[in-house]
Design an enzyme around this catalytic site. Structure first.
Site, PDB file in Angstrom:
ATOM      1  CG  HIS A 130      -1.914   0.967   1.402  1.00 12.30           C
ATOM      2  ND1 HIS A 130      -1.659   2.283   1.727  1.00 12.30           N
ATOM      3  CD2 HIS A 130      -3.255   0.873   1.277  1.00 12.30           C
ATOM      4  CE1 HIS A 130      -2.799   2.949   1.786  1.00 12.30           C
ATOM      5  NE2 HIS A 130      -3.784   2.121   1.519  1.00 12.30           N
ATOM      6  CG  ASP A 207       0.843  -2.167   6.024  1.00 12.69           C
ATOM      7  OD1 ASP A 207      -0.106  -2.311   6.827  1.00 12.69           O
ATOM      8  OD2 ASP A 207       0.741  -1.525   4.961  1.00 12.69           O
ATOM      9  CD  GLN A 210      -6.689  -4.878   4.400  1.00  8.97           C
ATOM     10  OE1 GLN A 210      -7.618  -5.607   4.757  1.00  8.97           O
ATOM     11  NE2 GLN A 210      -6.895  -3.623   4.010  1.00  8.97           N
ATOM     12  CE  LYS A 233      -7.081  -0.237   6.413  1.00  2.89           C
ATOM     13  NZ  LYS A 233      -7.753   0.133   5.175  1.00  2.89           N
ATOM     14  CB  CYS A 371      -3.560   3.249  -1.613  1.00  3.32           C
ATOM     15  SG  CYS A 371      -4.740   4.534  -1.297  1.00  3.32           S
TER      16      CYS A 371
HETATM   17  C1  LIG Z   1      -2.245  -2.908   3.644  1.00  4.14           C
HETATM   18  C2  LIG Z   1      -2.595  -1.513   4.060  1.00  4.14           C
HETATM   19  N1  LIG Z   1      -1.641  -0.714   4.559  1.00  4.14           N
HETATM   20  C3  LIG Z   1      -1.884   0.527   4.968  1.00  4.14           C
HETATM   21  C4  LIG Z   1      -3.145   1.056   4.885  1.00  4.14           C
HETATM   22  C5  LIG Z   1      -3.366   2.470   5.359  1.00  4.14           C
HETATM   23  O1  LIG Z   1      -4.202   2.480   6.462  1.00  4.14           O
HETATM   24  P1  LIG Z   1      -4.733   3.867   7.064  1.00  4.14           P
HETATM   25  O2  LIG Z   1      -5.283   4.645   5.914  1.00  4.14           O
HETATM   26  O3  LIG Z   1      -5.769   3.456   8.045  1.00  4.14           O
HETATM   27  O4  LIG Z   1      -3.566   4.540   7.700  1.00  4.14           O
HETATM   28  C6  LIG Z   1      -4.178   0.289   4.360  1.00  4.14           C
HETATM   29  C7  LIG Z   1      -5.526   0.855   4.192  1.00  4.14           C
HETATM   30  O5  LIG Z   1      -6.238   0.523   3.276  1.00  4.14           O
HETATM   31  C8  LIG Z   1      -3.902  -1.042   3.960  1.00  4.14           C
HETATM   32  O6  LIG Z   1      -4.851  -1.826   3.456  1.00  4.14           O
END
Ligand SMILES: Cc1ncc(COP(=O)(O)O)c(C=O)c1O
Length: 413
Positions: A130, A207, A210, A233, A371
């Site tokens: 992401h 990260d 998910q 999430k 993203c």
């Molecule tokens: C794998 C992953 N990393 C990072 C993020 C970013 O999360 P946030 O926007 O809550 O900071 C997301 C959000 O969709 C994600 O799916």
């Protein structure tokens, strides 16, 4: 996702759904079918009530007061931290930093690491990240001359582990990879990733945006250095996230933002800093949100996590079975053991059009680049659609989604 099928009976999806008021609403005259939980999950009453109850009955700023409300709120805030500690099996609550979300957690680590980066130092990320786990490292490239190394992704959506091992080298300063892909659903082999990095003396950030939702995360067992995730999430509120860091890693990390609560002493000449986690929580924190996240974690702990995962897997399998033979549809990401995320492209149709048609049937899916532009490029896509499943989805909803996709397709032939 290998929970035994017998657990399926143990999971009462209707009882779970009854706790999510929003699932009773209609969209475009149809019952809402919410398949966008990968972007943000809906909230159970336990979370809604915890947050409104706090504001109704016992709210004040934390860590500052000598009065009853301040003490009660501080206790609830710190209890939420201990809830996170329990969820991820951290050794101490002091290893749990509250942030705004995954994005801020990763920025915090990258900014701290940046203070000792030399030109030519390398950061390993992957093609399936992401942007939250790419852009903060790009800052180090742009500003400090760091080099980003991308682990390639195989055609079925796995990390190319041989390539990863080959990328680890004497200049590697950090490995920052996703635990579970938000597009492919791939669950990466975290232990193997971490063991290899540690053999090379390199810390690992996962990260977990998910991963925390769909996997049982044990940071001690993983031996991971940093783990980042978001509350929203995980059935909690927005505006709150977590950075787990091993005690010695957090102790070595410079502060991210300056302000109240993160200091030891401030004078006109000098400052000293508080110990972690407070060193990284400058200013009034998202108190209500942290307590809401704590409520989400408490609520989740009342469910059989293995049964939840088996249920999610059953949803994904149902969609796969219903769409078998649809040769106009390409699933993006088919790694063995992947989680309940179904990303797809429909021949001759733009993902946005598909999402808009599904919305007419009350079905919420995501469409776009998620993203994850490097990943889209890897698969030669400009966009894709994504159905992401949560514990409150039903097999009937999975069927309705597949049926609606067939109808949507008919608009384009
Ligand atoms: C794998 C992953 N990393 C990072 C993020 C970013 O999360 P946030 O926007 O809550 O900071 C997301 C959000 O969709 C994600 O799916």
């Amino acid at each position: 996702m290998n929970a035994p099928a017998s657990n399926l009976q143990a999971f009462d999806v209707e009882a779970v759904r009854a706790q999510f008021p929003i699932l009773r609403r209609e969209v475009n005259g149809k019952p809402l079918i919410y398949l966008d939980s990968g972007a943000s999950a809906q909230k159970p009453l336990a979370v809604i009530d915890a947050m409104s109850g706090l504001m109704e009955r016992s709210y004040a700023n934390v860590h500052r007061g000598l009065h009853t409300l301040a003490n009660e709120t501080t206790d609830a805030y710190e209890a939420a931290r201990r809830g996170v500690q329990g969820l991820i099996h951290a050794a101490s609550p002091n290893e749990v930093v509250f942030t705004k979300g995954t994005t801020e957690s990763i920025n915090l680590v990258a900014a701290g690491l940046g203070q000792s980066i030399q030109p030519g130092d390398e950061i390993i990320v992957s093609q399936m990240e992401h942007h939250a786990n790419i852009v903060p490292w790009h800052f180090l490239r742009e500003r400090l001359g760091a080099v980003l190394r991308f682990v390639p992704v195989t055609d079925d959506g796995r990390l190319d582990m041989e390539a990863y091992y080959a990328l680890l080298g004497p200049r590697t300063r950090m490995v920052a990879l996703t635990h579970m892909s938000n597009v492919l659903g791939t669950i990466n082999p975290a232990k193997a990733i971490i063991e290899a990095a540690h053999s090379a003396g390199v810390p690992v950030l996962l990260d977990g945006a998910q991963g925390i939702v769909h996997l049982k995360v044990d940071v001690l067992d993983l031996d991971v250095d940093f783990y980042a995730f978001s509350g929203h999430k995980l059935y909690g509120p927005t505006g709150i996230g977590v950075l787990y860091g091993k005690a010695e890693r957090l102790a070595a990390l410079p502060p991210y933002q300056g302000g109240g609560e993160m200091i030891g002493e401030v004078s006109e000449e000098r400052i000293t800093y508080a110990a972690p986690p407070h060193r990284f929580e400058a200013g009034t924190p998202p108190i209500i949100e942290a307590i809401g996240l704590g409520a989400a974690i408490d609520w989740l702990s009342g469910l059989d996590r293995r049964a939840v995962l088996a249920h999610e897997e059953a949803l994904y399998r149902r969609v796969k079975t219903k769409l078998e033979g649809a040769n106009w549809l390409t699933e993006i990401g088919q790694a063995p053991g992947k989680g309940a995320i179904f990303s797809f492209a429909v021949e001759g149709a733009h993902a946005h059009d598909i999402a808009q048609i599904l919305d007419r049937y009350g079905i919420a899916v995501r469409a776009g680049t998620h993203c994850a532009e490097p990943l889209m490029r890897r698969f030669a896509l400009t966009s894709s659609a994504r159905a992401s499943f949560a514990l409150y989805n039903t097999l009937e909803e999975a069927d309705a989604f597949a049926d609606a996709l067939f109808k949507a397709r008919s608009f384009f032939v």
